[in-house]
Scaffold this active site. Structure first.
Site, short mmCIF file in Angstrom:
data_model
loop_
_atom_site.label_atom_id
_atom_site.label_comp_id
_atom_site.label_asym_id
_atom_site.label_seq_id
_atom_site.Cartn_x
_atom_site.Cartn_y
_atom_site.Cartn_z
N ILE A 30 31.14 37.78 35.43
CA ILE A 30 31.17 39.18 35.90
C ILE A 30 32.55 39.63 36.35
O ILE A 30 32.74 40.80 36.68
CB ILE A 30 30.16 39.42 37.05
CG1 ILE A 30 30.44 38.47 38.22
CG2 ILE A 30 28.73 39.29 36.56
CD1 ILE A 30 29.58 38.74 39.45
N GLY A 34 42.47 36.54 41.29
CA GLY A 34 43.57 35.63 41.55
C GLY A 34 43.09 34.21 41.78
O GLY A 34 43.85 33.25 41.67
N GLY A 36 40.31 32.87 40.10
CA GLY A 36 39.75 32.35 38.87
C GLY A 36 38.65 33.27 38.36
O GLY A 36 38.75 34.48 38.48
N VAL A 38 34.58 34.67 38.14
CA VAL A 38 33.43 34.93 39.01
C VAL A 38 32.19 35.07 38.14
O VAL A 38 32.20 35.81 37.15
CB VAL A 38 33.64 36.19 39.86
CG1 VAL A 38 32.45 36.39 40.81
CG2 VAL A 38 34.93 36.11 40.65
N LYS A 61 32.43 32.09 42.74
CA LYS A 61 33.85 32.17 42.42
C LYS A 61 34.39 30.76 42.17
O LYS A 61 34.33 29.90 43.06
CB LYS A 61 34.60 32.86 43.57
CG LYS A 61 36.01 33.27 43.22
CD LYS A 61 36.56 34.36 44.16
CE LYS A 61 36.81 33.87 45.55
NZ LYS A 61 37.57 34.84 46.36
N ASP A 156 45.66 41.26 51.74
CA ASP A 156 45.45 41.63 50.34
C ASP A 156 44.37 42.70 50.21
O ASP A 156 43.46 42.60 49.39
CB ASP A 156 45.08 40.39 49.51
CG ASP A 156 45.32 40.59 48.01
OD1 ASP A 156 46.09 41.52 47.64
OD2 ASP A 156 44.76 39.82 47.21
#
Length: 440
Positions: A30, A34, A36, A38, A61, A156
């Protein structure tokens, strides 16, 4: 990862995760990030959980070291979400660190990330304000309520790290880059290598390497303008400073032409005072000097004003628990009225449900009375619950329902002023409040 007993209760079996994702099949993919890839899946609810037996929808994740994040970010994400709980933070289910895999499992939020909806014409201005408010409340918690003597700096904040549940409630995610700083001083500064995502990062943080809570405020300001303009932080269609949304905003602010970059369909909906309130706080977030940026608490207050000016709705005090259960609300459109209210109760209120109708009638709710207090039989400790409710209409009084014990409360309003109810609920009705048309 070395054994950390405090996290043992969060460990999940790699075999269960492979089964949930059909061995990480592309059909279950889906998203990318950053960290990898999901995946979506379903996991059985743990027997240690207070949830009823069954399954839970999860987002899985899977760490890929090639993407630049590794052991530190993996551990930080787990520690943050295991330690800090809030309605506007994503919910951690567990993790796996076996078989060469590093995987974090979250509760799946049905609508995905905010960035997918920025240009969506069906997402109204009121909904966008609600989303911004939810994310801002999550940041208030991180900056000032996460723990005694310290705050969390996210580092972030961006639209792809704000997830949306089925009710469009915002959930902040991705804490792999977060830092913890002290709160026992007016300003928290941490000297660290600048991290984040281009287009969102505080330029002062990049220049000096000094991280502060105001750096998150700057990034959140970028998100506010993404929501307003329906554009990403990196615009890309220009060759000068306007290739970033902040540069584009400041260009149009200087020439008094901000209306040219606002999503057109939003302009048709916006009340001018609501837009003015939003722009006032959003522009402050992008101030070059940290000391002139607002706190997240101030941002919440201004966004609440913008929403009230847009909807002409204000909320009463919330009676009962401020922490128990999950938030709920029913908001009536101007053409709707409540037709029925269903209440399940004994000595306290188990549940409440509402039915509405679009036709006119002369029956109006004009007030509410009730009680709340600690119920001794409740196994969760000293959490105040709603123990009775009574609804007053212009025809007759309905109730009380439940046991009239505890602290009494009441609210009344003019005919036509009711716009809904809100509160918190888990196994019981934890709290209750009213949504009313704001007075002119």
């Amino acid at each position: 990862m070395s054994n950390i007993p405090e996290l043992d209760h969060l460990k999940l079996s790699l075999d269960d995760i492979k089964l949930a994702t059909n061995n990480f099949a592309d059909d279950n993919l889906i998203g990318h990030g950053g960290f990898g890839r999901v995946y979506k899946g379903q996991l059985p609810v743990s027997t240690r959980s207070s949830e009823p037996a069954g399954t839970i929808n999860v987002a899985i994740k899977r760490l890929d070291g090639k993407h630049g994040q590794g052991e530190h970010e993996f551990l930080m994400e787990i520690f943050m979400l295991a330690s800090y709980k809030h309605d506007n933070l994503v919910t951690l289910i567990g993790f796996t660190d076996e078989g060469g895999e590093k995987i974090i499992v979250y509760k799946h939020e049905a609508r995905g990330s905010l960035d997918k909806y920025l240009a969506n014409k069906d997402l109204t201005w009121s909904q966008r304000l609600q989303i911004c408010l939810g994310a801002a409340r999550g940041l208030v918690y991180l900056h000032s309520g996460a723990g005694l003597g310290h705050r969390v700096l996210h580092r972030d904040i961006k639209s792809s790290n704000i997830l949306l549940d089925v009710n469009w409630e915002a959930k902040i995610s991705d804490f792999g880059l977060s830092k913890i700083g002290p709160t026992n001083q007016a300003h928290t500064f941490l000297v660290t290598k600048a991290c984040g995502t281009i287009g969102y990062v505080d330029p002062q943080y990049v220049k000096t390497g000094t991280l502060s809570k105001e750096s998150d405020v700057y990034s959140f300001g970028v998100v506010l303008f993404e929501v307003l303009c329906g554009r990403f932080a990196f615009v890309g269609e220009y060759e000068d400073e306007r290739r970033f949304l902040v540069g584009l905003v400041k260009h149009h602010e200087g020439s008094k032409t901000l209306d040219k970059i606002i999503l057109p369909n939003l302009q048709e909906q916006m009340k001018p005072d609501s837009l003015d309130a939003f722009l006032r706080i959003a522009l402050q977030c992008l101030n070059e000097q940290k000391k002139y940026r607002p706190t997240m608490r101030s941002i919440v207050q201004e966004l609440e004003i913008a929403l009230q000016l847009q909807t002409n709705i204000t909320s009463t005090r919330l009676w009962g628990s401020f922490a128990g259960g999950e938030p709920w609300s029913i908001r009536l459109e101007s053409h709707q009225k409540l037709r029925k209210i269903f209440i399940d109760h004994q000595s306290f209120i188990y549940s409440i449900a509402f039915a509405t109708q679009d036709i006119n009638n002369d029956l109006e709710i004009i007030g509410i009375q009730g009680t709340f207090g600690v119920v001794p039989t409740v196994p969760f400790g000293n959490i105040p619950l709603i123990s009775s409710l009574c609804f007053l209409t212009n025809k007759k009084t309905h109730g009380p329902f439940g046991m009239e014990e505890g602290t009494r409360f009441s609210e009344s309003w003019n005919v036509g002023s009711l716009r809904g109810f809100y509160g918190r609920a888990g196994s019981y009705l934890d709290s209750f409040g009213c949504l009313l048309k704001a007075m002119p």
